[in-house]
Design a protein around this motif. Structure first.
Motif, PDB file in Angstrom:
ATOM      1  N   PRO A 122       0.813  -1.223   0.000  1.00  0.00           N
ATOM      2  CA  PRO A 122       0.000   0.000   0.000  1.00  0.00           C
ATOM      3  C   PRO A 122       0.845   1.271   0.000  1.00  0.00           C
ATOM      4  CG  PRO A 122      -0.920  -1.604   1.502  1.00  0.00           C
ATOM      5  CD  PRO A 122       0.414  -2.145   1.082  1.00  0.00           C
ATOM      6  N   GLU A 123       1.958   1.251   0.751  1.00  0.00           N
ATOM      7  CA  GLU A 123       2.828   2.433   0.758  1.00  0.00           C
ATOM      8  C   GLU A 123       3.493   2.619  -0.604  1.00  0.00           C
ATOM      9  OE1 GLU A 123       6.648   4.342   3.189  1.00  0.00           O
ATOM     10  OE2 GLU A 123       5.760   2.438   3.849  1.00  0.00           O
ATOM     11  N   ALA A 124       3.932   1.524  -1.207  1.00  0.00           N
ATOM     12  CA  ALA A 124       4.515   1.605  -2.547  1.00  0.00           C
ATOM     13  C   ALA A 124       3.483   2.122  -3.547  1.00  0.00           C
ATOM     14  CB  ALA A 124       5.029   0.241  -2.983  1.00  0.00           C
ATOM     15  N   ALA A 125       2.243   1.683  -3.394  1.00  0.00           N
ATOM     16  CA  ALA A 125       1.186   2.141  -4.306  1.00  0.00           C
ATOM     17  C   ALA A 125       0.950   3.639  -4.173  1.00  0.00           C
ATOM     18  CB  ALA A 125      -0.101   1.372  -4.034  1.00  0.00           C
ATOM     19  N   GLN A 126       1.073   4.158  -2.957  1.00  0.00           N
ATOM     20  CA  GLN A 126       0.916   5.599  -2.768  1.00  0.00           C
ATOM     21  C   GLN A 126       2.027   6.372  -3.471  1.00  0.00           C
ATOM     22  OE1 GLN A 126       0.694   6.130   1.479  1.00  0.00           O
ATOM     23  NE2 GLN A 126      -1.420   5.406   1.599  1.00  0.00           N
ATOM     24  N   VAL A 127       3.252   5.833  -3.408  1.00  0.00           N
ATOM     25  CA  VAL A 127       4.360   6.483  -4.116  1.00  0.00           C
ATOM     26  C   VAL A 127       4.135   6.424  -5.615  1.00  0.00           C
ATOM     27  CG1 VAL A 127       6.842   6.385  -4.586  1.00  0.00           C
ATOM     28  CG2 VAL A 127       5.997   6.011  -2.256  1.00  0.00           C
ATOM     29  N   VAL A 128       3.707   5.266  -6.124  1.00  0.00           N
ATOM     30  CA  VAL A 128       3.417   5.135  -7.547  1.00  0.00           C
ATOM     31  C   VAL A 128       2.295   6.089  -7.951  1.00  0.00           C
ATOM     32  CG1 VAL A 128       2.451   3.568  -9.287  1.00  0.00           C
ATOM     33  CG2 VAL A 128       4.250   2.768  -7.736  1.00  0.00           C
ATOM     34  N   GLU A 129       1.284   6.194  -7.109  1.00  0.00           N
ATOM     35  CA  GLU A 129       0.181   7.122  -7.388  1.00  0.00           C
ATOM     36  C   GLU A 129       0.696   8.552  -7.535  1.00  0.00           C
ATOM     37  OE1 GLU A 129      -4.060   8.525  -5.337  1.00  0.00           O
ATOM     38  OE2 GLU A 129      -2.461   7.664  -4.109  1.00  0.00           O
TER      39      GLU A 129
END
Length: 502
Positions: free
Chosen positions: A358-365
């Protein structure tokens, strides 16, 4: 021909000295030397796992690895430290022809008290081959098995399969007693062959395993295993810190510093976290927009930021832990030119079971937003996400995948994840050039030739921008200092074995 005699108990650390070290540091075993004074007795182990049963403990899907990690199920062969096939329920094997192999069984007993016979093994393999969906290791393989007498099983494939013994190491191709197949679903409870048998399952929250005293490799040193399924990584880590569990898998990198150095164990793995882009529908059906997504992502920021150095920036489907790929990688070809994002709306999905995602997804977002995309983020527990992801209902899925999990064969993941017929094709990719390259790799019998062909197929896949490799992971396992013999496996197939004890 008589069966081989029962061997001495296996060494607890068999899989703990991988040669797939690459750029990773590995924690190895946590004090596996010595048999300990509690041989044959032993306290019960308490284990916290990240993924609960998702398919009623069916060995044909995601739960297969859960069963193998807990020491419940086994197949004819297993992966050794070098990633090659080693004896398990089969003591030896020979290749009769280009399509036929003959496996000689060792003396073993199912957990229901019946004998492991050639007929039972043939039934198990034929049931797996007929399963829908078929286990990932058998994608594109037409397999039949027959008892051959004298404790032997003849396995035949529709096409020549030079890596069949390696394929049979898959956690999805385990051997269960005949009664496991008598109902509407395959039931591994009390029908497997491993050192521990399941005696109770409490939904998706807990399971109880007891030692199987007639295990062919000798009695386990622990009386049993009490399992809790805890999707939240912080909660798993806290359970270890407060003495509520003895082993906690997949400790979040954000929690690693909270554990003493002698409690946290870092293991090099072949797991890659990637961004799978929907090539069949939605805006990313356009190759130029997929290229724009790739161009927008800074993988170094993910490796150093989100993973706090417990990962390397993505270089391909196979990461630096796969040492044979490091110096032989083929550059992707045929990539489209990146288009202007121009506010294109994307739905990005990931799951909570691996807490960094989820944290990686926020960075990708954020990175995609900065590049001009409009992003909606969907975060769920994996069992609530998988079916929608497989149906192509998201534009992008951020997922972690062990590239050598299903068979140990580098070509298998390419067939299952990136071909038209693949059964775990989150990118919905169907590209004739990719299918041809994967088929060429599947036909290669020589190990070096197969590896070269796999890298050529990898380059074809990366050329479509169906997947953007983000990071290659190391995993952190929390293990109490009182525990010995935990199996820290780079392939993530094992965790608890006969020698695991406290």
């Amino acid at each position: 021909m008589p069966r081989p005699p029962r061997p001495p108990p296996p060494v607890a650390g068999l899989l703990l000295a991988p040669l797939l070290t690459g750029c990773f540091a590995t924690g190895g075993t946590n004090g596996s030397s010595g048999s300990g004074s509690g041989l044959g007795g032993g306290a019960r182990l308490r284990v916290a796992l990240a993924f609960p049963p998702a398919e009623n403990l069916s060995p044909y899907g995601a739960d297969a690895t859960l069963l193998s990690r807990l020491g419940v199920t086994e197949g004819l062969t297993t992966l050794d430290a070098n990633g090659t096939a080693a004896p398990a329920l089969a003591a030896s094997w020979t290749r009769d022809s280009d399509r036929t192999w003959l496996f000689t069984l060792r003396e073993a007993t199912f957990q229901d008290g019946t004998e492991v016979t050639a007929a039972a093994v043939a039934t198990a393999l034929n049931k797996a081959a007929a399963a829908e969906p078929v286990p990932a290791a058998l994608t594109g393989v037409h397999l039949t098995a027959k008892a051959a007498g004298d404790g032997r099983v003849r396995v035949t494939t529709g096409d020549p399969d030079p890596v069949l013994p390696l394929r049979l190491t898959s956690p999805g191709l385990v051997v269960l007693a005949p009664k496991a197949y008598g109902g509407t679903a395959v039931n591994p409870v009390g029908t497997a062959t491993g050192p521990f048998e399941i005696t109770k399952v409490t939904g998706t929250t807990a399971a109880t395993l007891d030692r199987f005293d007639d295990y062919w490799g000798g009695r386990a040193q622990s009386a049993g295993v009490d399992v809790k399924f805890i999707a939240d990584g912080t909660a798993r880590t806290n359970a270890l810190r407060t003495g509520g569990t003895d082993i906690a898998e997949a400790v979040p990198v954000s929690q690693a510093a909270a554990l003493d150095r002698n409690v946290r164990h870092e293991t090099a793995t072949t797991r890659t976290t990637g961004l799978l882009l929907n090539t069949a529908s939605g805006p990313l059906k356009n190759a130029g927009l997929r290229a724009a997504v790739r161009a927008a992502l800074d993988t170094s920021a993910l490796a150093e930021g989100v993973y706090e150095g417990y990962a390397d920036p993505g270089v391909g489907i196979y990461g630096p832990a796969v040492t044979w790929a490091a110096d032989a990688r083929v550059q992707p070809t045929g990539r489209a030119a990146a288009k202007d994002a121009d506010g294109t709306a994307l739905t990005l999905a990931t799951y909570t079971n691996r807490p960094e995602l989820p944290e990686a997804a926020q960075v990708v977002e954020r990175q995609l937003t900065q590049a001009g995309f409009t992003v909606k983020l969907v975060v769920r527990e994996y069992s609530r996400l998988e079916s929608d992801a497989l149906d192509g209902r998201f534009d992008a899925v951020l997922a972690a995948r062990n590239t050598l999990l299903d068979t140990g064969d580098p070509v298998s993941i390419l067939a299952s994840d990136y071909t038209c017929a693949g059964d775990y094709n989150l990118a919905q990719l169907c590209d004739s050039r990719v299918d041809k390259a994967v088929a060429t790799a599947e036909r290669a019998a020589d190990t070096a030739e197969r590896q070269r062909a796999a890298l050529t197929a990898e380059a074809a896949i990366l050329g479509t921008d169906a997947v953007v490799p983000l990071v290659h992971q190391r995993i952190i396992t929390g293990i109490a200092t009182t525990v010995r013999g935990t199996l820290l496996d780079p392939y993530e197939r094992t965790l608890i074995g006969p020698g695991t004890r406290r």
